[in-house]
Design a protein around this motif. Structure first.
Motif, PDB file in Angstrom:
ATOM      1  N   GLU A  74      -0.846 -43.354 -20.023  1.00  0.00           N
ATOM      2  CA  GLU A  74      -2.090 -42.910 -20.783  1.00  0.00           C
ATOM      3  C   GLU A  74      -2.557 -43.694 -21.764  1.00  0.00           C
ATOM      4  OE1 GLU A  74      -1.389 -38.085 -20.613  1.00  0.00           O
ATOM      5  OE2 GLU A  74      -1.093 -39.030 -22.634  1.00  0.00           O
ATOM      6  N   LYS A  75      -1.699 -44.709 -22.469  1.00  0.00           N
ATOM      7  CA  LYS A  75      -2.231 -45.439 -23.407  1.00  0.00           C
ATOM      8  C   LYS A  75      -2.607 -46.857 -23.300  1.00  0.00           C
ATOM      9  CE  LYS A  75      -0.491 -42.278 -26.754  1.00  0.00           C
ATOM     10  NZ  LYS A  75       0.691 -42.076 -28.078  1.00  0.00           N
ATOM     11  N   SER A  76      -1.723 -47.243 -22.082  1.00  0.00           N
ATOM     12  CA  SER A  76      -1.918 -48.659 -21.848  1.00  0.00           C
ATOM     13  C   SER A  76      -3.017 -49.008 -20.789  1.00  0.00           C
ATOM     14  CB  SER A  76      -0.562 -49.325 -21.282  1.00  0.00           C
ATOM     15  OG  SER A  76      -0.689 -50.540 -21.115  1.00  0.00           O
ATOM     16  N   SER A  77      -3.946 -50.236 -21.152  1.00  0.00           N
ATOM     17  CA  SER A  77      -4.923 -50.466 -20.467  1.00  0.00           C
ATOM     18  C   SER A  77      -4.122 -51.440 -19.363  1.00  0.00           C
ATOM     19  CB  SER A  77      -5.985 -50.893 -21.093  1.00  0.00           C
ATOM     20  OG  SER A  77      -5.359 -52.191 -21.900  1.00  0.00           O
ATOM     21  N   ASP A  78      -3.163 -52.064 -19.578  1.00  0.00           N
ATOM     22  CA  ASP A  78      -2.320 -53.113 -18.947  1.00  0.00           C
ATOM     23  C   ASP A  78      -1.843 -52.546 -17.656  1.00  0.00           C
ATOM     24  OD1 ASP A  78      -1.063 -55.429 -18.183  1.00  0.00           O
ATOM     25  OD2 ASP A  78       0.224 -55.499 -19.890  1.00  0.00           O
ATOM     26  N   THR A  79      -2.564 -52.997 -16.637  1.00  0.00           N
ATOM     27  CA  THR A  79      -2.244 -52.479 -15.468  1.00  0.00           C
ATOM     28  C   THR A  79      -0.581 -52.789 -15.039  1.00  0.00           C
ATOM     29  OG1 THR A  79      -4.225 -52.661 -14.445  1.00  0.00           O
ATOM     30  CG2 THR A  79      -2.572 -52.541 -12.722  1.00  0.00           C
ATOM     31  N   ALA A  80      -0.010 -54.023 -15.455  1.00  0.00           N
ATOM     32  CA  ALA A  80       1.219 -54.619 -15.169  1.00  0.00           C
ATOM     33  C   ALA A  80       2.155 -53.626 -15.795  1.00  0.00           C
ATOM     34  CB  ALA A  80       1.462 -56.036 -15.671  1.00  0.00           C
ATOM     35  N   ALA A  81       1.763 -53.498 -17.169  1.00  0.00           N
ATOM     36  CA  ALA A  81       2.778 -52.414 -18.034  1.00  0.00           C
ATOM     37  C   ALA A  81       3.085 -51.013 -17.209  1.00  0.00           C
ATOM     38  CB  ALA A  81       2.150 -52.282 -19.176  1.00  0.00           C
ATOM     39  N   LYS A  82       1.991 -50.515 -16.508  1.00  0.00           N
ATOM     40  CA  LYS A  82       1.838 -49.523 -15.895  1.00  0.00           C
ATOM     41  C   LYS A  82       2.766 -49.487 -14.668  1.00  0.00           C
ATOM     42  CE  LYS A  82      -2.499 -47.644 -17.406  1.00  0.00           C
ATOM     43  NZ  LYS A  82      -3.990 -47.294 -17.097  1.00  0.00           N
ATOM     44  N   ASP A  83       2.496 -50.597 -13.998  1.00  0.00           N
ATOM     45  CA  ASP A  83       3.080 -50.432 -12.704  1.00  0.00           C
ATOM     46  C   ASP A  83       4.836 -50.882 -13.105  1.00  0.00           C
ATOM     47  OD1 ASP A  83       1.027 -50.697 -11.055  1.00  0.00           O
ATOM     48  OD2 ASP A  83       0.871 -52.959 -10.937  1.00  0.00           O
ATOM     49  N   LYS A  84       5.222 -51.638 -14.158  1.00  0.00           N
ATOM     50  CA  LYS A  84       6.458 -51.932 -14.636  1.00  0.00           C
ATOM     51  C   LYS A  84       7.142 -50.587 -15.035  1.00  0.00           C
ATOM     52  CE  LYS A  84       9.214 -54.205 -17.939  1.00  0.00           C
ATOM     53  NZ  LYS A  84       9.685 -54.846 -19.167  1.00  0.00           N
ATOM     54  N   VAL A  85       6.491 -49.649 -15.709  1.00  0.00           N
ATOM     55  CA  VAL A  85       7.207 -48.230 -16.003  1.00  0.00           C
ATOM     56  C   VAL A  85       7.292 -47.405 -14.848  1.00  0.00           C
ATOM     57  CG1 VAL A  85       5.076 -46.813 -16.722  1.00  0.00           C
ATOM     58  CG2 VAL A  85       7.161 -46.526 -17.958  1.00  0.00           C
ATOM     59  N   ILE A  86       6.306 -47.343 -13.847  1.00  0.00           N
ATOM     60  CA  ILE A  86       6.599 -46.703 -12.709  1.00  0.00           C
ATOM     61  C   ILE A  86       7.734 -47.171 -11.820  1.00  0.00           C
ATOM     62  CG2 ILE A  86       5.543 -46.109 -10.379  1.00  0.00           C
ATOM     63  CD1 ILE A  86       2.842 -45.923 -12.038  1.00  0.00           C
ATOM     64  N   ASP A  87       7.838 -48.475 -11.734  1.00  0.00           N
ATOM     65  CA  ASP A  87       9.065 -49.338 -10.893  1.00  0.00           C
ATOM     66  C   ASP A  87      10.155 -48.793 -11.603  1.00  0.00           C
ATOM     67  OD1 ASP A  87       7.110 -50.252  -9.293  1.00  0.00           O
ATOM     68  OD2 ASP A  87       7.201 -52.443 -10.042  1.00  0.00           O
ATOM     69  N   GLU A  88      10.090 -48.764 -13.077  1.00  0.00           N
ATOM     70  CA  GLU A  88      11.340 -48.525 -13.563  1.00  0.00           C
ATOM     71  C   GLU A  88      11.804 -47.008 -13.421  1.00  0.00           C
ATOM     72  OE1 GLU A  88      13.019 -49.350 -18.203  1.00  0.00           O
ATOM     73  OE2 GLU A  88      11.419 -47.848 -17.915  1.00  0.00           O
ATOM     74  N   LEU A  89      10.895 -46.223 -13.494  1.00  0.00           N
ATOM     75  CA  LEU A  89      11.341 -44.754 -13.033  1.00  0.00           C
ATOM     76  C   LEU A  89      11.602 -44.616 -11.701  1.00  0.00           C
ATOM     77  CD1 LEU A  89      10.946 -41.684 -13.847  1.00  0.00           C
ATOM     78  CD2 LEU A  89       8.535 -41.637 -12.944  1.00  0.00           C
ATOM     79  N   MET A  90      10.942 -45.243 -10.723  1.00  0.00           N
ATOM     80  CA  MET A  90      11.645 -45.076  -9.426  1.00  0.00           C
ATOM     81  C   MET A  90      13.029 -45.680  -9.212  1.00  0.00           C
ATOM     82  SD  MET A  90       9.133 -43.529  -7.913  1.00  0.00           S
ATOM     83  CE  MET A  90      10.085 -43.555  -6.595  1.00  0.00           C
ATOM     84  N   TYR A  91      13.384 -46.767  -9.684  1.00  0.00           N
ATOM     85  CA  TYR A  91      14.715 -47.386 -10.034  1.00  0.00           C
ATOM     86  C   TYR A  91      15.640 -46.330 -10.469  1.00  0.00           C
ATOM     87  CZ  TYR A  91      18.626 -50.188 -11.293  1.00  0.00           C
ATOM     88  OH  TYR A  91      19.765 -50.644 -11.235  1.00  0.00           O
ATOM     89  N   THR A  92      15.364 -45.897 -11.724  1.00  0.00           N
ATOM     90  CA  THR A  92      16.141 -45.036 -12.336  1.00  0.00           C
ATOM     91  C   THR A  92      16.216 -43.503 -11.388  1.00  0.00           C
ATOM     92  OG1 THR A  92      15.440 -45.719 -14.510  1.00  0.00           O
ATOM     93  CG2 THR A  92      16.411 -43.433 -14.507  1.00  0.00           C
ATOM     94  N   MET A  93      15.348 -43.133 -10.855  1.00  0.00           N
ATOM     95  CA  MET A  93      15.409 -41.882 -10.120  1.00  0.00           C
ATOM     96  C   MET A  93      16.383 -41.989  -8.969  1.00  0.00           C
ATOM     97  SD  MET A  93      11.561 -40.278 -10.309  1.00  0.00           S
ATOM     98  CE  MET A  93      12.042 -38.776  -9.139  1.00  0.00           C
ATOM     99  N   LEU A  94      16.293 -43.181  -8.284  1.00  0.00           N
ATOM    100  CA  LEU A  94      17.076 -43.582  -7.214  1.00  0.00           C
ATOM    101  C   LEU A  94      18.476 -43.656  -7.713  1.00  0.00           C
ATOM    102  CD1 LEU A  94      14.935 -46.128  -5.236  1.00  0.00           C
ATOM    103  CD2 LEU A  94      15.362 -43.902  -4.389  1.00  0.00           C
ATOM    104  N   LYS A  95      18.708 -44.310  -8.689  1.00  0.00           N
ATOM    105  CA  LYS A  95      20.346 -44.368  -9.187  1.00  0.00           C
ATOM    106  C   LYS A  95      20.877 -43.100  -9.508  1.00  0.00           C
ATOM    107  CE  LYS A  95      21.423 -48.712  -9.590  1.00  0.00           C
ATOM    108  NZ  LYS A  95      22.592 -49.216  -8.917  1.00  0.00           N
ATOM    109  N   PHE A  96      20.122 -42.292 -10.354  1.00  0.00           N
ATOM    110  CA  PHE A  96      20.279 -40.885 -10.739  1.00  0.00           C
ATOM    111  C   PHE A  96      20.571 -39.999  -9.444  1.00  0.00           C
ATOM    112  CE2 PHE A  96      19.325 -36.354 -12.151  1.00  0.00           C
ATOM    113  CZ  PHE A  96      20.025 -36.314 -12.825  1.00  0.00           C
ATOM    114  N   MET A  97      19.861 -40.119  -8.237  1.00  0.00           N
ATOM    115  CA  MET A  97      20.046 -39.280  -7.278  1.00  0.00           C
ATOM    116  C   MET A  97      21.419 -39.573  -6.365  1.00  0.00           C
ATOM    117  SD  MET A  97      16.289 -38.283  -5.834  1.00  0.00           S
ATOM    118  CE  MET A  97      15.793 -39.892  -5.349  1.00  0.00           C
ATOM    119  N   LYS A  98      21.785 -40.703  -6.649  1.00  0.00           N
ATOM    120  CA  LYS A  98      23.096 -41.036  -5.847  1.00  0.00           C
ATOM    121  C   LYS A  98      24.179 -40.306  -6.259  1.00  0.00           C
ATOM    122  CE  LYS A  98      22.202 -45.815  -4.805  1.00  0.00           C
ATOM    123  NZ  LYS A  98      22.524 -46.979  -4.916  1.00  0.00           N
TER     124      LYS A  98
END
Length: 98
Positions: A74-98
């Protein structure tokens, strides 16, 4: 982080309470093993601990998405930062589901 707002503080306290309960369950399993209790009874307790720890992880993951991830998107206008946080979330969710 689990201390973003008042509701999150309550969530933090609830998580700590759950973790203490899980700690007690694990100590109980240790006693059962030490006392030579029936394997099936021990396995049932192990399954209960696994379920409880998964619940704690789910609570923390939900909090992370509703605070850290949401704020960045919501607060960042930086597309790279948004992509990074989504990538981190996906990585974390995949680790969590193992």
């Amino acid at each position: 982080m689990i201390e973003v707002e008042d509701k999150s503080k309550c969530d933090k306290e609830a998580v700590i309470k759950r973790l203490r309960r899980i700690e007690g369950q694990v100590k109980g399993i240790q006693r059962m093993v030490n006392d030579g209790k029936y394997c099936v009874d021990i396995l049932i307790q192990v399954a209960a601990v696994r379920s409880a720890i998964d619940k704690v992880g789910g609570i923390i993951l939900e909090n992370h998405v509703k605070t850290c991830v949401k704020d960045t998107i919501e607060k960042s206008s930086d597309t790279a930062a948004k992509d990074k946080v989504i990538d981190e979330l996906m990585y974390t969710m995949l680790k969590f589901m193992k």
